[in-house]
Motif scaffolding. Sequence first.
Motif, short mmCIF file in Angstrom:
data_model
loop_
_atom_site.label_atom_id
_atom_site.label_comp_id
_atom_site.label_asym_id
_atom_site.label_seq_id
_atom_site.Cartn_x
_atom_site.Cartn_y
_atom_site.Cartn_z
N LEU A 379 0.84 -1.20 0.00
CA LEU A 379 0.00 0.00 0.00
C LEU A 379 0.87 1.25 0.00
CD1 LEU A 379 -2.70 -0.96 2.69
CD2 LEU A 379 -2.84 -1.23 0.20
N ASP A 380 0.33 2.37 -0.50
CA ASP A 380 1.08 3.61 -0.37
C ASP A 380 1.11 4.00 1.10
OD1 ASP A 380 -1.15 5.79 0.17
OD2 ASP A 380 -1.91 4.52 -1.44
N MET A 381 2.09 4.79 1.49
CA MET A 381 2.32 5.07 2.91
C MET A 381 1.13 5.75 3.57
SD MET A 381 5.13 3.77 3.85
CE MET A 381 5.29 4.59 5.44
N GLU A 382 0.46 6.63 2.85
CA GLU A 382 -0.68 7.34 3.43
C GLU A 382 -1.81 6.38 3.77
OE1 GLU A 382 -3.76 11.00 2.28
OE2 GLU A 382 -2.02 10.56 1.02
N THR A 383 -2.11 5.46 2.84
CA THR A 383 -3.18 4.49 3.07
C THR A 383 -2.80 3.52 4.19
OG1 THR A 383 -3.79 4.62 0.75
CG2 THR A 383 -4.61 2.72 1.98
N ALA A 384 -1.54 3.05 4.19
CA ALA A 384 -1.08 2.12 5.23
C ALA A 384 -1.16 2.78 6.60
CB ALA A 384 0.34 1.66 4.93
N ASN A 385 -0.73 4.04 6.69
CA ASN A 385 -0.76 4.78 7.97
C ASN A 385 -2.20 4.92 8.46
OD1 ASN A 385 -0.16 6.49 10.13
ND2 ASN A 385 1.50 7.46 9.00
N ALA A 386 -3.11 5.25 7.53
CA ALA A 386 -4.51 5.43 7.90
C ALA A 386 -5.12 4.11 8.37
CB ALA A 386 -5.30 5.98 6.72
N SER A 387 -4.75 2.99 7.72
CA SER A 387 -5.29 1.68 8.10
C SER A 387 -4.89 1.31 9.51
CB SER A 387 -4.79 0.63 7.11
OG SER A 387 -5.28 -0.65 7.43
N LEU A 388 -3.68 1.66 9.91
CA LEU A 388 -3.22 1.36 11.27
C LEU A 388 -3.82 2.33 12.28
CD1 LEU A 388 0.52 0.69 10.39
CD2 LEU A 388 -1.11 -1.02 11.21
N THR A 389 -3.90 3.60 11.90
CA THR A 389 -4.40 4.63 12.82
C THR A 389 -5.87 4.41 13.15
OG1 THR A 389 -2.81 6.22 11.92
CG2 THR A 389 -4.66 7.10 13.16
N GLU A 390 -6.68 3.99 12.15
CA GLU A 390 -8.11 3.80 12.41
C GLU A 390 -8.37 2.64 13.36
OE1 GLU A 390 -9.23 1.04 8.51
OE2 GLU A 390 -9.80 3.16 8.56
N ARG A 391 -7.35 1.81 13.61
CA ARG A 391 -7.46 0.74 14.61
C ARG A 391 -6.88 1.17 15.95
NH1 ARG A 391 -7.36 -1.41 9.68
NH2 ARG A 391 -8.41 -3.41 9.26
N THR A 392 -6.72 2.49 16.10
CA THR A 392 -6.20 3.12 17.32
C THR A 392 -4.81 2.61 17.67
OG1 THR A 392 -7.25 1.52 18.83
CG2 THR A 392 -8.55 3.46 18.19
N LEU A 393 -3.99 2.37 16.66
CA LEU A 393 -2.60 1.99 16.86
C LEU A 393 -1.71 3.19 16.60
CD1 LEU A 393 -2.61 -1.48 15.06
CD2 LEU A 393 -2.61 -1.08 17.52
N ILE A 394 -0.59 3.29 17.33
CA ILE A 394 0.35 4.40 17.18
C ILE A 394 1.42 3.95 16.19
CG2 ILE A 394 2.01 5.89 18.34
CD1 ILE A 394 0.40 5.47 20.91
N VAL A 395 1.62 4.74 15.13
CA VAL A 395 2.49 4.34 14.03
C VAL A 395 3.85 5.03 14.12
CG1 VAL A 395 2.75 4.22 11.52
CG2 VAL A 395 0.48 4.00 12.55
N ASP A 396 4.91 4.24 14.00
CA ASP A 396 6.29 4.74 13.95
C ASP A 396 6.88 4.31 12.62
OD1 ASP A 396 8.79 5.72 14.50
OD2 ASP A 396 9.41 3.98 15.71
N VAL A 397 7.16 5.27 11.72
CA VAL A 397 7.64 4.96 10.38
C VAL A 397 9.16 4.85 10.37
CG1 VAL A 397 7.73 5.72 7.98
CG2 VAL A 397 5.65 6.08 9.33
N VAL A 398 9.68 3.76 9.79
CA VAL A 398 11.12 3.58 9.62
C VAL A 398 11.38 3.12 8.18
CG1 VAL A 398 11.54 3.00 12.04
CG2 VAL A 398 11.02 1.18 10.41
N ASP A 399 12.61 3.27 7.72
CA ASP A 399 12.98 2.83 6.37
C ASP A 399 13.56 1.42 6.43
OD1 ASP A 399 12.19 5.16 5.14
OD2 ASP A 399 14.15 6.13 5.36
N CYS A 400 13.11 0.57 5.51
CA CYS A 400 13.60 -0.81 5.43
C CYS A 400 13.79 -1.18 3.96
CB CYS A 400 12.61 -1.80 6.06
SG CYS A 400 12.04 -1.38 7.71
N SER A 401 14.77 -2.00 3.69
CA SER A 401 14.95 -2.50 2.33
C SER A 401 13.98 -3.64 2.07
CB SER A 401 16.38 -2.99 2.12
OG SER A 401 16.69 -4.06 2.98
#
Length: 638
Positions: A379-401
């Motif tokens: 998923l694009d980052m905006e959609t992925a972030n929204a999917s986690l946030t709407e489940r009341t989870l706190i999101v921490d974004v990191v870079d991974c290969s």
Amino acid sequence: MIGKTLDERYVIRSRIARGGMAMVYLANDLRLERRVAVKVMHEHLAEDENFTRRFEQEARSAARLAHPNLVNIFDQGHDAGRTYLVMEYLPSITLRDLLKKQKRLTIDQALEIGEAVLAGLAAAHRAGIVHRDLKPENVMLADDGRIKLGDFGLARAVSANTTTGQALLGTIAYLSPELVTRGIADARSDLYAFGIMMYEMFTGAQPFTGEQPMQIAYQHAHSEVPVPSLVSSEATPELDELVRWTTQREPDQRPRDAGEALEFLSALRNGSAVPGSTRVLDLQDQQTSMLTPSTTVLGNEQRDLLAAGSTSDGEDTGSQNDAPVSAIERAADSAKRRGARGKVITAVLVLLVVVAGGTGWWFGQGPGSRVTVPNVAGLDMETANASLTERTLIVDVVDCSSLEIPEGFASVTEPKAGTRLDRGSSVQLCRSTGPELKPVPTIVGISLEEAKRTIKDAGFVFGEVIEERFSEEAAQTVLAALNTDGEPLEDTYPEQARIDLVVSAGPLPDVNGMTVSEATSKLAALKLTVDTSLISESYSTDIAEGKVLALTLHTDPVRPGDSVGLQVSLGPELFEIPDVAGMGLQQAMDTLTAAGFAPSTLVPDALRGLATATGTDPAVGQRVAAGTEIRVKSTLSL
């Protein structure tokens, strides 16, 4: 063809595939700076007008089509006696490759591929084009998820559908009955081949087999295609319906074209009601939208087999439903039913109260207060972030290969998808940076086999040897390591990326001193051809006349298959002995020296001024090599 340029535009890089009519190469389009696939007709077929016409027909047919599920055609031409077709380059595998790997596909895979194929076919049919060679080998499954139908080499206009007097075209396993018996093909023939292909995806095997092609053709003409559910436990009546509808022996009982079949399959895949008008049903069967054995085009025996699995238990239902024979019995029976209905209603109300209370506890204090981490890969980052946030989870974004996920998209989460967490928990969301850049080891200068091991150990993938060339290095020594764009590798390269190699064919042979025949044989053993137009001659004092002086080259570098020339010795150059008779002896000797000879005399130095030259040995006028000793004859004048 590798290394050649067609029409000064398409540089052939490597071979992709070989077919019955043509070879397909990967090439660079110099004008538009993009990679393309170039299909070049086999040289031995180019002189056949029928093959050439069919090949050019493919270009015209496919170029009229523009659809996401069809391979695009860019150009067509003729150069150096070769007819070629330029197509969209699609890194992919074929459906045949996938079937070999998986044996049979899942229902979801089969329906997705089937819908894409029908969508492409529908575009072709709307344009009046029949494919006529639909088979798994012509369905391309691209690395980026696209599904495309290609190879319109047998395609022709719907109005020109007879093949009387010509050999049948297409693969025998997918030929429709009308092509086998009458040599006629239209849009419905493509749908027959599609139905066979769907059967193969569901079951992992073709419906008709035999030791000889005619045995298979006979079965197509005289046998009904069995339904997938007789082989596959996953096949449903709806899938049986699709296969049997598209593989009816009579073309009139099949869908009119791919668009009609696509409507049926899309409705089936989306879970909506299947249009009754798209099935070969009796009129009374079309009054219900349910697909049961009685509403399909299945044979009686197959209907019975399907119906046997869905029949309800109990054979005495008729006796249980018999009505009371008197008014008193009917009244008693009615009162009994009302009482039973009241008990049922009461039980349902009690159950609803219990369920409501349990639900409140589940989501308030029980396990339901936890949430499941969703799968956000791709998923694009905006959609992925929204999917986690709407489940009341706190999101921490990191870079991974990531090997699979493109750069900038969500790849994985930590904790992983499917994990249940308390609301308000922290989740690490990985933003893909693409494949990891790994250091490139030393590849140039080592042997081919060692290079393959080195490439694998370093985390890359060996592609192919795209070129051999003669050099001072030993044969099979790596001369260059290239990326997928044909450029030399830099210090780092994405993991699991492909590396192609250029290797040495060994040093050019030493043919000096050989006869032309000997040199030609030695060069032929190394796949080099002597071009007679490049043979030259030169004088030599070291190499005998008729022997090879040197190898002459007109390409750099020289590759196996190239042409070379030879420089052949004429022997030493001969010069005519001048006439020195009548000259003073010393003048005669000086003249011979200036002409390149080595003069000698028996007259002592002190008496040379008194001597006159009378002749030479060898005699005047003879031709001898430069440096030859010439004895001067003379007389003394006293």
